[in-house]
Design an enzyme around this catalytic site. Structure first.
Site, PDB file in Angstrom:
ATOM      1  N   ALA A  14       2.490  39.605   7.227  1.00 15.27           N
ATOM      2  CA  ALA A  14       3.044  38.415   6.579  1.00 15.27           C
ATOM      3  C   ALA A  14       4.069  38.810   5.533  1.00 15.27           C
ATOM      4  O   ALA A  14       4.162  38.200   4.466  1.00 15.27           O
ATOM      5  CB  ALA A  14       1.923  37.601   5.944  1.00 15.27           C
ATOM      6  N   GLY A  16       7.429  39.056   6.142  1.00 16.21           N
ATOM      7  CA  GLY A  16       8.767  38.524   6.388  1.00 16.21           C
ATOM      8  C   GLY A  16       9.211  37.561   5.301  1.00 16.21           C
ATOM      9  O   GLY A  16       8.391  36.864   4.696  1.00 16.21           O
ATOM     10  N   ARG A  20      14.719  31.483   7.350  1.00 14.78           N
ATOM     11  CA  ARG A  20      15.099  30.313   8.139  1.00 14.78           C
ATOM     12  C   ARG A  20      14.357  29.051   7.696  1.00 14.78           C
ATOM     13  O   ARG A  20      14.788  27.934   8.005  1.00 14.78           O
ATOM     14  CB  ARG A  20      14.850  30.581   9.622  1.00 14.78           C
ATOM     15  CG  ARG A  20      15.836  31.580  10.230  1.00 14.78           C
ATOM     16  CD  ARG A  20      15.404  32.004  11.608  1.00 14.78           C
ATOM     17  NE  ARG A  20      15.270  30.888  12.529  1.00 14.78           N
ATOM     18  CZ  ARG A  20      14.690  30.960  13.726  1.00 14.78           C
ATOM     19  NH1 ARG A  20      14.177  32.119  14.133  1.00 14.78           N
ATOM     20  NH2 ARG A  20      14.614  29.905  14.503  1.00 14.78           N
ATOM     21  N   GLY A  82      10.581  47.103   9.629  1.00 21.31           N
ATOM     22  CA  GLY A  82      10.093  46.807  10.962  1.00 21.31           C
ATOM     23  C   GLY A  82       8.581  46.677  11.041  1.00 21.31           C
ATOM     24  O   GLY A  82       7.844  46.972  10.093  1.00 21.31           O
ATOM     25  N   THR A  83       8.116  46.247  12.208  1.00 20.21           N
ATOM     26  CA  THR A  83       6.701  45.952  12.400  1.00 20.21           C
ATOM     27  C   THR A  83       5.818  47.198  12.359  1.00 20.21           C
ATOM     28  O   THR A  83       4.695  47.160  11.842  1.00 20.21           O
ATOM     29  CB  THR A  83       6.494  45.217  13.732  1.00 20.21           C
ATOM     30  OG1 THR A  83       7.128  45.963  14.789  1.00 20.21           O
ATOM     31  CG2 THR A  83       7.084  43.820  13.684  1.00 20.21           C
ATOM     32  N   TYR A 105      -0.255  38.273  13.409  1.00 26.42           N
ATOM     33  CA  TYR A 105       0.905  37.826  12.640  1.00 26.42           C
ATOM     34  C   TYR A 105       0.584  36.517  11.939  1.00 26.42           C
ATOM     35  O   TYR A 105       0.080  35.569  12.558  1.00 26.42           O
ATOM     36  CB  TYR A 105       2.121  37.654  13.559  1.00 26.42           C
ATOM     37  CG  TYR A 105       2.634  38.964  14.107  1.00 26.42           C
ATOM     38  CD1 TYR A 105       3.742  39.586  13.549  1.00 26.42           C
ATOM     39  CD2 TYR A 105       1.984  39.600  15.158  1.00 26.42           C
ATOM     40  CE1 TYR A 105       4.199  40.814  14.027  1.00 26.42           C
ATOM     41  CE2 TYR A 105       2.436  40.820  15.651  1.00 26.42           C
ATOM     42  CZ  TYR A 105       3.537  41.419  15.077  1.00 26.42           C
ATOM     43  OH  TYR A 105       3.983  42.627  15.560  1.00 26.42           O
TER      44      TYR A 105
END
Length: 452
Positions: A14, A16, A20, A82-83, A105
């Site tokens: 979590a 990110g 958007r 990155g993940t 996620y």
């Protein structure tokens, strides 16, 4: 396939920024059906009784910390590469853990517990997979990473931006969710590089590394709905709509009648009994329980309320948190309640506000009645006894108690207790001035005419 009993840990990504969403609220805290999307996921995880839960956070850490309230450990990913890099941040929190790890996620909120268990079961099968990946086959593959398989064994995984046209023709997509044994996960991650189009450390590369080592990795499939990610307000609204559509169907399967299903909105925890009738344009907020044989008329807003069997609510009623309606109580049109407990058969049929009130069985609350429960600083209680009758347009100034079978005359402002069986009438003496209104109108008309 033999199920082995192992401990489970969950890593929930979590970190990110959720740009958007264009919001000050962290992306995974945006609600669906009245509940933050992250908490939908955490509830499904908790059903597995995990030994460890680690949420990987970045920006908005304080918001997530408050929302989780100590129910999971936090690991910080800063900066974000990155993940694969994100999952690595949970390594310290899982030091010494030797069980199975689910990688989930926070913006993929509706993964069923049964699907998570299916991944764990496959990981513990006799053929000893290195990694189990959750795949799906959407109608539109968009920019999802692809999974190339032979039967269910993964031959190769690739991100969309790095995929060839042939690989992009593959319909099987990577949800990003995985199950890996802790003893394998972090050694594999340590070998991941960022030699790709984005310059990031991809989680999917652990599959390719394990495959190159000669180990086998497998895919299990799920419904695309279960792994739908939410990255924008539009996607949030679409997922809300899909969740609501499924919930409406379930409500009718369970024995409720929805006159216009598309106009009824449920909360994540709404509980309905059998033979409940719901008319159009009804909204349920969190914390509502409805018993059997209840009628909810059109255009009602109900939140935090318990509605007993045989009750009728609405139309145009608002039930706020703390409302309790016992069997066959009735709330009519343009009535608002808040922390109000109505006993069996009690009714308030029109144009009434009942706040911080206890109303006895069989009591009748007349139109326009209000409980004056707030003095600008504190809230106070109104208690109305069984069988009491409150006349229209009465103001009950709390704290006040109206006794059993008492009557409050219409238009009264009651500020002192009324004993059982008493009549209380609180009105100013009616004053009549014959002809006064006619003289007033004549004077005002003349003044108006003089100004023209």
């Amino acid at each position: 396939m033999r199920r082995r009993m192992t401990q489970i840990a969950a890593i929930i990504l979590a970190a990110g920024k959720g740009t958007r969403m264009k919001s000050d609220l962290h992306k995974v805290l945006h609600p669906i059906a009245g509940r933050p999307m992250l908490m939908h996921l955490m509830d499904a995880v908790d059903a597995l009784n995990p030994a460890k839960k680690v949420v990987v956070v970045g920006s908005g850490k304080e918001q997530l910390e408050a929302a989780l309230a100590g129910s999971a450990e936090l690991a910080v990913q800063e900066p974000q590469h990155g993940t694969g890099h994100a999952v690595q941040q949970a390594e310290a929190a899982l030091a010494g853990f030797e069980g199975d790890v689910l990688i989930l996620y926070g913006d993929v909120p509706f993964v069923p517990t049964s699907t998570m268990q299916m991944m764990i079961d496959r990981l513990n099968a006799d053929d000893d997979p290195a990694v189990v990946v959750l795949g799906f086959e959407p109608e539109d593959t968009q920019a999802y990473g692809r999974i190339v398989t032979q039967n269910d064994r993964i031959e190769w995984m690739v991100e969309h931006k790095d995929a060839t046209e042939a690989q992009r023709a593959t319909k099987l997509c990577n949800s990003g969710l995985m199950a890996v044994k802790a003893k394998d996960l972090f050694p594999l991650l340590a070998r991941v590089t960022n030699e790709n189009a984005a310059g990031e450390y991809y989680l999917v590369d652990i599959v390719n590394i394990a495959t190159q080592d000669g180990r086998h990795c497998y895919v299990v499939k799920t419904d695309p709905y279960d792994v739908t990610g939410i990255n924008s307000r539009g996607e949030l609204a679409a997922m809300e709509g899909e969740w609501q559509a499924r919930r409406r169907v379930q409500a009718m399967v369970d024995g409720a009648s929805l006159i216009a299903p598309d106009t009824v909105w449920f909360s994540w925890d709404t509980k309905l009994g059998r033979d409940v009738l719901i008319e159009p344009n009804v909204f349920f907020g969190p914390g509502v329980t409805v018993a059997d044989n209840v009628k909810i008329r059109a255009n009602c807003h109900i939140e935090g309320a318990t509605i007993g069997s045989g009750c009728e609510v609405g139309p145009f009623a608002r039930l706020r948190p703390g409302t309790v309606l016992e069997e066959k109580a009735k709330i009519g049109n343009f009535v608002e309640t808040k922390k109000a407990h109505l006993g069996k058969g009690a009714k308030a049929n029109h144009l009434t506000y009942l706040g911080d009130a206890t109303i006895g069985a069989g009591a009748n609350i007349g139109a326009g009645t209000i409980t004056c429960n707030y003095d600008g600083y504190f809230k106070y209680q109104t208690v109305i006894g069984e069988g009491a009758f409150i006349g229209s347009n009465s103001a009950l100034i709390a704290p006040v108690k109206i006794g059993r079978d008492a009557i409050v005359a219409a238009g009264s402002a009651v500020s002192r207790d009324v004993a059982d069986g008493d009549l209380r009438m609180v009105r100013a003496e009616q004053l009549v001035k014959p002809g006064w209104a006619d003289r007033f109108h004549d004077t005002m008309r003349k003044k108006k005419a003089e100004k023209k």
